[in-house]
Design an enzyme around this catalytic site. Structure first.
Site, PDB file in Angstrom:
ATOM      1  N   CYS A   1       8.496 -22.479 -16.806  1.00 14.06           N
ATOM      2  CA  CYS A   1       9.310 -22.056 -15.667  1.00 14.06           C
ATOM      3  C   CYS A   1      10.806 -21.960 -15.990  1.00 14.06           C
ATOM      4  O   CYS A   1      11.470 -21.011 -15.563  1.00 14.06           O
ATOM      5  CB  CYS A   1       9.064 -22.977 -14.470  1.00 14.06           C
TER       6      CYS A   1
ATOM      7  N   HIS B   1       9.588 -28.144 -10.751  1.00  9.34           N
ATOM      8  CA  HIS B   1       9.411 -26.701 -10.958  1.00  9.34           C
ATOM      9  C   HIS B   1      10.736 -26.024 -10.634  1.00  9.34           C
ATOM     10  O   HIS B   1      11.546 -26.557  -9.858  1.00  9.34           O
ATOM     11  CB  HIS B   1       8.294 -26.189 -10.040  1.00  9.34           C
TER      12      HIS B   1
ATOM     13  N   SER C   1       4.549 -19.689 -13.055  1.00  9.67           N
ATOM     14  CA  SER C   1       3.920 -20.955 -12.680  1.00  9.67           C
ATOM     15  C   SER C   1       2.427 -20.858 -12.950  1.00  9.67           C
ATOM     16  O   SER C   1       1.879 -19.766 -13.141  1.00  9.67           O
ATOM     17  CB  SER C   1       4.167 -21.260 -11.190  1.00  9.67           C
TER      18      SER C   1
END
Length: 307
Positions: free
Chosen positions: A111, A146, A163
């Site tokens: 990410c 994330h 993702s």
């Protein structure tokens, strides 16, 4: 057990020897299998995704879709090995050099790498505002992190990224407010049985690939355990307002750069970049407004711009 470099770059021979010894302990024919794979001439070529190119008339939403499609084609890195070392404290110009390397090697990414690549591929979209959005979630006794690249075009918000979950990466720029975008991510996490704990929002990133500024990753840190739903929404909209004001005052992108001279050589890859850690005073935690005074420029002595 072997990963093929899609960029066709030479592989360090001692590394392969160590791999053979490791495989040999598990598979007696491991070294022979590896030699057979490396020497095979009839193996199909692994396709390398093409970096998207746009006509001047191509609408921004279509460009964003193409950028996201390219990021998706690189695939998510499930190997457990980080192929690119990203230091958030590096100047933007150094991170853009790293993004260019990503496009050449075409290896799977995670990410944070997708965020850097997204910035690199949207630098020529002057009317697009880009800013990092980080999430911290809780699931089954563990915390997960994330990050995506938030975008704002024509007053509509969206996101680019990668993702394991389809719903936690690309968001078309259709959300009227920043809070609507974040609430959509929160709902996506809820469907994955994750509880959103913190959201960290950065400021807009310069469109100048030669900028010596650092990306501001954590301008606003919002702790959902300390905020009511309405306060959370207000803080998100306050951050969106801060970004608009910063750009309106001319302190946002594009940013100042050092003068580039023809006789200045390019820095060596891996050369140390100037570091400037953001102090706690530079961040605005939940419910607190960031002071209005501007930050001092980082010490640029010893850093040379790639020309």
């Amino acid at each position: 057990p072997f990963f093929v470099n899609r960029g066709g770059l030479p592989v360090d021979e001692p590394t392969w020897e160590r791999m053979w010894r490791h495989v040999g302990r598990i598979h007696p024919e491991g070294e022979r299998v590896a030699q057979r794979i490396r020497g095979a001439a009839d193996l199909p070529k692994i396709p390398i995704p093409s970096v998207p190119a746009f006509q001047p008339s191509t609408p921004i939403p279509e460009r964003l879709e193409a950028v996201q499609r390219y990021i998706r084609e690189l695939q998510y890195n499930h190997t457990g090995t980080q192929f690119f070392e990203i230091k958030k404290s590096r100047p933007l110009t150094g991170l853009m050099d790293l993004a260019k390397e990503m496009t050449k090697e075409a290896l799977p990414i995670k990410c944070l790498e997708a965020v850097i690549l997204g910035i690199y591929l949207t630098n020529n979209m002057a009317t697009l505002d880009r800013f990092p959005i980080s999430f911290k979630t809780h699931f089954s006794g563990n915390y997960f992190r994330h990050i995506v690249l938030g975008v704002n075009f024509g007053g509509r918000y969206g996101a680019l990224g990668i993702s394991r979950r389809e719903e936690l990466m690309y968001k078309a720029p259709v959300f009227r407010t920043l809070s609507e975008l974040i609430f959509d991510f929160e709902e996506a996490y809820r469907r994955c049985w994750h509880t959103l704990k913190k959201v960290k929002l950065g400021h807009c990133v310069s469109h100048d690939p030669h900028s010596v500024e650092q990306i501001e990753w954590k301008h606003s840190i919002l702790d959902l355990d300390k905020l009511t739903r309405e306060d959370f929404r207000k803080e998100l909209e306050r951050h969106a307002r801060d970004m608009r004001l910063k750009i309106g005052k001319g302190t946002g992108p594009p940013s100042p750069t050092k003068d580039r001279k023809k006789d200045v050589s390019s820095p060596q890859r891996g050369q140390a970049s100037p570091h400037r850690r953001n102090s706690r005073g530079d961040r605005r935690p939940s419910g607190e407004k960031k002071p209005a005074d501007s930050k001092a420029m980082p010490d640029l002595n010893g850093y040379q711009i790639r020309v």
